[in-house]
Design a protein around this motif. Structure first.
Motif, mmCIF file in Angstrom:
data_model
loop_
_atom_site.group_PDB
_atom_site.id
_atom_site.type_symbol
_atom_site.label_atom_id
_atom_site.label_comp_id
_atom_site.label_asym_id
_atom_site.label_seq_id
_atom_site.Cartn_x
_atom_site.Cartn_y
_atom_site.Cartn_z
ATOM 1 N N GLY A 30 0.819 -1.209 0.000
ATOM 2 C CA GLY A 30 0.000 0.000 0.000
ATOM 3 C C GLY A 30 0.846 1.250 0.000
ATOM 4 O O GLY A 30 2.081 1.197 -0.053
ATOM 5 N N ASP A 31 0.179 2.396 0.087
ATOM 6 C CA ASP A 31 0.871 3.676 -0.041
ATOM 7 C C ASP A 31 0.653 4.583 1.164
ATOM 8 O O ASP A 31 0.558 5.802 1.025
ATOM 9 N N ASP A 32 0.559 3.983 2.348
ATOM 10 C CA ASP A 32 0.390 4.780 3.566
ATOM 11 C C ASP A 32 1.622 5.670 3.762
ATOM 12 O O ASP A 32 2.746 5.158 3.879
ATOM 13 N N PRO A 33 1.462 6.993 3.810
ATOM 14 C CA PRO A 33 2.616 7.901 3.889
ATOM 15 C C PRO A 33 3.470 7.680 5.144
ATOM 16 O O PRO A 33 4.698 7.713 5.075
ATOM 17 N N ALA A 34 2.810 7.449 6.283
ATOM 18 C CA ALA A 34 3.568 7.254 7.529
ATOM 19 C C ALA A 34 4.422 5.998 7.454
ATOM 20 O O ALA A 34 5.581 5.985 7.893
ATOM 21 N N SER A 35 3.862 4.930 6.880
ATOM 22 C CA SER A 35 4.619 3.689 6.729
ATOM 23 C C SER A 35 5.800 3.876 5.789
ATOM 24 O O SER A 35 6.889 3.346 6.009
ATOM 25 N N GLN A 36 5.600 4.658 4.729
ATOM 26 C CA GLN A 36 6.679 4.904 3.781
ATOM 27 C C GLN A 36 7.816 5.683 4.435
ATOM 28 O O GLN A 36 8.991 5.385 4.225
ATOM 29 N N VAL A 37 7.461 6.673 5.245
ATOM 30 C CA VAL A 37 8.480 7.450 5.970
ATOM 31 C C VAL A 37 9.280 6.535 6.886
ATOM 32 O O VAL A 37 10.515 6.608 6.962
ATOM 33 N N TYR A 38 8.568 5.636 7.594
ATOM 34 C CA TYR A 38 9.237 4.722 8.511
ATOM 35 C C TYR A 38 10.151 3.762 7.745
ATOM 36 O O TYR A 38 11.289 3.495 8.160
ATOM 37 N N ALA A 39 9.671 3.259 6.608
ATOM 38 C CA ALA A 39 10.475 2.346 5.782
ATOM 39 C C ALA A 39 11.723 3.050 5.251
ATOM 40 O O ALA A 39 12.817 2.473 5.219
ATOM 41 N N ASP A 40 11.564 4.306 4.838
ATOM 42 C CA ASP A 40 12.712 5.075 4.362
ATOM 43 C C ASP A 40 13.744 5.261 5.474
ATOM 44 O O ASP A 40 14.957 5.213 5.229
ATOM 45 N N GLY A 41 13.260 5.464 6.694
ATOM 46 C CA GLY A 41 14.171 5.596 7.836
ATOM 47 C C GLY A 41 14.967 4.329 8.069
ATOM 48 O O GLY A 41 16.170 4.378 8.376
ATOM 49 N N LYS A 42 14.335 3.182 7.884
ATOM 50 C CA LYS A 42 15.025 1.901 8.054
ATOM 51 C C LYS A 42 16.109 1.720 6.993
ATOM 52 O O LYS A 42 17.180 1.177 7.260
ATOM 53 N N LYS A 43 15.813 2.205 5.788
ATOM 54 C CA LYS A 43 16.793 2.116 4.708
ATOM 55 C C LYS A 43 18.044 2.933 5.059
ATOM 56 O O LYS A 43 19.181 2.482 4.864
ATOM 57 N N ARG A 44 17.830 4.130 5.604
ATOM 58 C CA ARG A 44 18.964 4.975 6.012
ATOM 59 C C ARG A 44 19.744 4.324 7.148
ATOM 60 O O ARG A 44 20.980 4.351 7.174
ATOM 61 N N ASP A 45 19.031 3.725 8.084
ATOM 62 C CA ASP A 45 19.701 3.046 9.198
ATOM 63 C C ASP A 45 20.590 1.919 8.697
ATOM 64 O O ASP A 45 21.710 1.737 9.179
ATOM 65 N N CYS A 46 20.077 1.147 7.745
ATOM 66 C CA CYS A 46 20.869 0.048 7.188
ATOM 67 C C CYS A 46 22.151 0.570 6.560
ATOM 68 O O CYS A 46 23.232 -0.004 6.750
ATOM 69 N N ALA A 47 22.041 1.655 5.815
ATOM 70 C CA ALA A 47 23.221 2.229 5.167
ATOM 71 C C ALA A 47 24.249 2.673 6.202
ATOM 72 O O ALA A 47 25.457 2.453 6.041
#
Length: 280
Positions: free
Chosen positions: A38-55
């Motif tokens: 889905g395209d829930d904005p809050a979930s997308q923001v959280y997922a993007d944060g996880k991507k940055r953490d991994c990096a």
């Protein structure tokens, strides 16, 4: 009394550095896959944060953003594919899922040794009986924060307001491991003020702004606010009326900047642990 503010941002930075250093010593990088339906904005923001953490932590990451109408079979097939990949150590399903999907069935198909959110029934059972393994990220964050500030748990009265499977229940199990005496309350608890006011350690995860007022906090108590709510005028807040509680507590977490940043860091720690299990 003026409470010490427990800095989750600073501790999250420290935990991520620990993960980065450990990952750098591995022959193969840990890997995390995040699935968002889905395209829930809050979930997308959280997922993007996880991507940055991994990096930041030296963890390989993949993100799968699926249409909201994705079917159960298609989603479970993707998970099974990721289950079989040796470069992926952790699989995280961003919740909530669309209503037409069976959340329990989806979470249960993730391999237990890749279940870095600790939602699989096997891992929940291991947590219940006191075995070593994955700890849910938010409860693990609370425990790490308390340990970092030297808060004594053994023999103390711990009141947890909130009974969710994600925070309240697993946090009670972790507190019991440290010999705290635990009471679980919720928004339907009679005499909530009485229960809270006797707590040496008061943790609120009910998701109701203003629920915990200063007169519910015992003098010198440790107050941990897990909830994130949005006020009508826009700013984020927790369950605790911060200014009132801080005048009585010995330690207190802010919202934002308390448990939240540390939760994502503990996901990185769980992914590292999964990589260790897999022999990396």
């Amino acid at each position: 009394m003026s409470a010490v503010i427990m800095d989750g941002k600073a501790l999250a930075k420290k935990v991520k550095e620990e993960v980065r250093a450990a990952a750098a010593r591995m022959e193969r990088r840990p890997g995390l896959a995040v699935i968002l339906v889905g395209d829930d904005p809050a979930s997308q923001v959280y997922a993007d944060g996880k991507k940055r953490d991994c990096a930041q932590c030296g963890i390989y990451s993949e993100e799968y953003i699926l249409p909201a109408e994705t079917g159960q079979e298609e989603l479970m097939l993707l998970i099974e594919t990721l289950n079989g990949r040796s470069d992926i150590d952790g699989i995280l399903i961003q919740l909530p899922l669309p209503a037409h999907l069976n959340e329990r069935a989806v979470l249960s198909v993730v391999r237990p040794d890749k279940d870095v959110d600790c939602f699989h029934p096997f891992n929940v059972g291991e947590l219940m009986i006191g075995e070593k393994g994955f700890y849910p990220c938010t409860p693990a964050s609370v425990m790490r924060l308390l340990a970092e500030y030297g808060v004594e748990l053994s023999g103390k009265s711990c009141v947890i307001v909130g009974r969710s499977n994600i925070v309240g229940k697993p946090l009670a199990m972790l507190m019991l491991r440290e010999n705290a005496t635990v009471t679980i309350c919720h928004t339907k608890t009679e005499y909530l003020k009485k229960e809270c006011s006797r707590a040496d350690i008061l943790i609120s995860a009910a998701g109701q702004a203003g629920l915990i007022t200063g007169d519910m906090v015992k003098e010198g108590a440790v107050v941990v606010d897990v909830a994130v709510n949005r006020r009508a005028d826009g700013p984020l807040c927790g369950d605790v009326v911060f200014e009132e509680a801080a005048g009585r507590a010995s330690y207190i977490t802010p919202v934002p900047g308390g448990v939240g940043p540390l939760t994502r860091a503990m996901l990185m720690k769980n992914t590292l642990y999964a990589a260790v299990i897999h022999g990396k």
